[in-house]
Design a protein around this motif. Sequence first.
Motif, PDB file in Angstrom:
ATOM      1  N   ARG A   1       0.828  -1.194   0.000  1.00  0.00           N
ATOM      2  CA  ARG A   1       0.000   0.000   0.000  1.00  0.00           C
ATOM      3  C   ARG A   1       0.872   1.258   0.000  1.00  0.00           C
ATOM      4  NH1 ARG A   1      -3.745   0.697   4.931  1.00  0.00           N
ATOM      5  NH2 ARG A   1      -4.065  -1.487   4.508  1.00  0.00           N
ATOM      6  N   ALA A   2       1.975   1.215   0.717  1.00  0.00           N
ATOM      7  CA  ALA A   2       2.888   2.363   0.751  1.00  0.00           C
ATOM      8  C   ALA A   2       3.514   2.595  -0.622  1.00  0.00           C
ATOM      9  CB  ALA A   2       3.976   2.138   1.794  1.00  0.00           C
ATOM     10  N   GLU A   3       3.852   1.516  -1.312  1.00  0.00           N
ATOM     11  CA  GLU A   3       4.421   1.631  -2.661  1.00  0.00           C
ATOM     12  C   GLU A   3       3.394   2.246  -3.613  1.00  0.00           C
ATOM     13  OE1 GLU A   3       7.022   1.557  -5.755  1.00  0.00           O
ATOM     14  OE2 GLU A   3       7.441   1.197  -3.650  1.00  0.00           O
ATOM     15  N   GLU A   4       2.140   1.838  -3.478  1.00  0.00           N
ATOM     16  CA  GLU A   4       1.064   2.397  -4.311  1.00  0.00           C
ATOM     17  C   GLU A   4       0.897   3.896  -4.046  1.00  0.00           C
ATOM     18  OE1 GLU A   4      -2.002   2.569  -7.054  1.00  0.00           O
ATOM     19  OE2 GLU A   4      -0.596   0.942  -6.666  1.00  0.00           O
ATOM     20  N   ARG A   5       0.920   4.296  -2.763  1.00  0.00           N
ATOM     21  CA  ARG A   5       0.815   5.724  -2.423  1.00  0.00           C
ATOM     22  C   ARG A   5       1.990   6.512  -2.991  1.00  0.00           C
ATOM     23  NH1 ARG A   5      -0.732   5.121   3.911  1.00  0.00           N
ATOM     24  NH2 ARG A   5      -2.893   4.534   3.630  1.00  0.00           N
ATOM     25  N   ARG A   6       3.190   5.949  -2.885  1.00  0.00           N
ATOM     26  CA  ARG A   6       4.379   6.619  -3.397  1.00  0.00           C
ATOM     27  C   ARG A   6       4.275   6.805  -4.908  1.00  0.00           C
ATOM     28  NH1 ARG A   6       8.444   5.501  -6.128  1.00  0.00           N
ATOM     29  NH2 ARG A   6       8.121   3.253  -6.133  1.00  0.00           N
ATOM     30  N   ARG A   7       3.811   5.776  -5.595  1.00  0.00           N
ATOM     31  CA  ARG A   7       3.662   5.844  -7.046  1.00  0.00           C
ATOM     32  C   ARG A   7       2.626   6.905  -7.442  1.00  0.00           C
ATOM     33  NH1 ARG A   7       0.718   3.282 -10.440  1.00  0.00           N
ATOM     34  NH2 ARG A   7      -0.078   1.686  -9.064  1.00  0.00           N
ATOM     35  N   LEU A   8       1.518   6.966  -6.718  1.00  0.00           N
ATOM     36  CA  LEU A   8       0.489   7.976  -6.993  1.00  0.00           C
ATOM     37  C   LEU A   8       1.023   9.387  -6.747  1.00  0.00           C
ATOM     38  CD1 LEU A   8      -2.706   6.287  -5.490  1.00  0.00           C
ATOM     39  CD2 LEU A   8      -2.170   6.668  -7.899  1.00  0.00           C
ATOM     40  N   ARG A   9       1.813   9.571  -5.685  1.00  0.00           N
ATOM     41  CA  ARG A   9       2.403  10.890  -5.414  1.00  0.00           C
ATOM     42  C   ARG A   9       3.361  11.292  -6.535  1.00  0.00           C
ATOM     43  NH1 ARG A   9       2.792   9.286   0.012  1.00  0.00           N
ATOM     44  NH2 ARG A   9       4.949   8.704  -0.309  1.00  0.00           N
TER      45      ARG A   9
ATOM     46  N   GLN B   1       2.479  15.201 -13.214  1.00  0.00           N
ATOM     47  CA  GLN B   1       1.397  15.935 -13.861  1.00  0.00           C
ATOM     48  C   GLN B   1       1.474  17.420 -13.531  1.00  0.00           C
ATOM     49  OE1 GLN B   1      -2.108  13.919 -12.488  1.00  0.00           O
ATOM     50  NE2 GLN B   1      -2.021  12.349 -14.098  1.00  0.00           N
ATOM     51  N   GLU B   2       1.763  17.725 -12.287  1.00  0.00           N
ATOM     52  CA  GLU B   2       1.884  19.122 -11.883  1.00  0.00           C
ATOM     53  C   GLU B   2       3.059  19.792 -12.598  1.00  0.00           C
ATOM     54  OE1 GLU B   2       2.864  21.506  -7.795  1.00  0.00           O
ATOM     55  OE2 GLU B   2       1.529  19.774  -7.671  1.00  0.00           O
ATOM     56  N   GLU B   3       4.155  19.066 -12.727  1.00  0.00           N
ATOM     57  CA  GLU B   3       5.329  19.603 -13.427  1.00  0.00           C
ATOM     58  C   GLU B   3       5.013  19.844 -14.905  1.00  0.00           C
ATOM     59  OE1 GLU B   3       9.626  17.800 -14.471  1.00  0.00           O
ATOM     60  OE2 GLU B   3       9.068  17.736 -12.348  1.00  0.00           O
ATOM     61  N   ALA B   4       4.274  18.910 -15.527  1.00  0.00           N
ATOM     62  CA  ALA B   4       3.903  19.071 -16.931  1.00  0.00           C
ATOM     63  C   ALA B   4       2.997  20.291 -17.117  1.00  0.00           C
ATOM     64  CB  ALA B   4       3.196  17.815 -17.438  1.00  0.00           C
ATOM     65  N   GLU B   5       2.088  20.528 -16.187  1.00  0.00           N
ATOM     66  CA  GLU B   5       1.208  21.703 -16.257  1.00  0.00           C
ATOM     67  C   GLU B   5       2.010  22.993 -16.132  1.00  0.00           C
ATOM     68  OE1 GLU B   5      -2.024  21.469 -13.495  1.00  0.00           O
ATOM     69  OE2 GLU B   5      -2.651  19.511 -14.230  1.00  0.00           O
ATOM     70  N   LEU B   6       3.009  22.981 -15.260  1.00  0.00           N
ATOM     71  CA  LEU B   6       3.845  24.173 -15.101  1.00  0.00           C
ATOM     72  C   LEU B   6       4.669  24.441 -16.353  1.00  0.00           C
ATOM     73  CD1 LEU B   6       5.106  23.804 -11.422  1.00  0.00           C
ATOM     74  CD2 LEU B   6       3.478  25.462 -12.313  1.00  0.00           C
ATOM     75  N   GLU B   7       5.127  23.383 -17.022  1.00  0.00           N
ATOM     76  CA  GLU B   7       5.904  23.545 -18.253  1.00  0.00           C
ATOM     77  C   GLU B   7       5.042  24.107 -19.383  1.00  0.00           C
ATOM     78  OE1 GLU B   7       7.736  19.840 -19.222  1.00  0.00           O
ATOM     79  OE2 GLU B   7       9.134  19.934 -17.534  1.00  0.00           O
ATOM     80  N   ARG B   8       3.780  23.702 -19.447  1.00  0.00           N
ATOM     81  CA  ARG B   8       2.874  24.195 -20.484  1.00  0.00           C
ATOM     82  C   ARG B   8       2.599  25.678 -20.316  1.00  0.00           C
ATOM     83  NH1 ARG B   8      -1.793  20.938 -19.503  1.00  0.00           N
ATOM     84  NH2 ARG B   8      -0.690  19.091 -18.909  1.00  0.00           N
ATOM     85  N   GLY B   9       2.642  26.143 -19.124  1.00  0.00           N
ATOM     86  CA  GLY B   9       2.363  27.547 -18.867  1.00  0.00           C
ATOM     87  C   GLY B   9       0.886  27.781 -18.691  1.00  0.00           C
TER      88      GLY B   9
END
Length: 156
Positions: free
Chosen positions: A105-113, A119-127
């Motif tokens: 379960r911890a591995e799943e949470r880490r993967r989701l984070r 995704q957040e980084e990709a949104e910031l790159e798009r502007g």
Amino acid sequence: APEQAARMKKLQEQEKRQKVEFRKRMEQEVSQFIQATGEPRRRFQPMNKIERSILHDVAEVAGLTSFSFGDDEDSRYVMVFKKEFAPSDEELDAYRRGEEWDPARAEERRRLRELAAQQEEAELERGPAPPGPPNDYKDKYRHLIGSDAAKAAART
């Protein structure tokens, strides 16, 4: 007064003996834990503050890592870890929440984070999104103009 002083001294000596006995018992349990090869951690029964501090001291002398968990004073317990199996921050957080540690379960949470961070980084790159009207004016007035009126006007 002399009788009271004698009783107090007797009680203090009795408490001291109990603490010494408790420390010896904890030293034996910790020694057994160290010798147990398949056991990376051990959870002890809930105990009072003084007993927990004695157990923490015994664990530190033995070269182990120890943490106390639990909400109220009556339910706090100590968990001792071998150095090579020291708990991660996620594992400690799970124990603090009163949950059982589940590595899958911890591995799943880490993967989701990680996925959310990507995704957040990709949104910031798009502007930021280009400014514009929230919808198309043709769609807004389609019920008045109709879709064929524009085509007919273009043909003429």
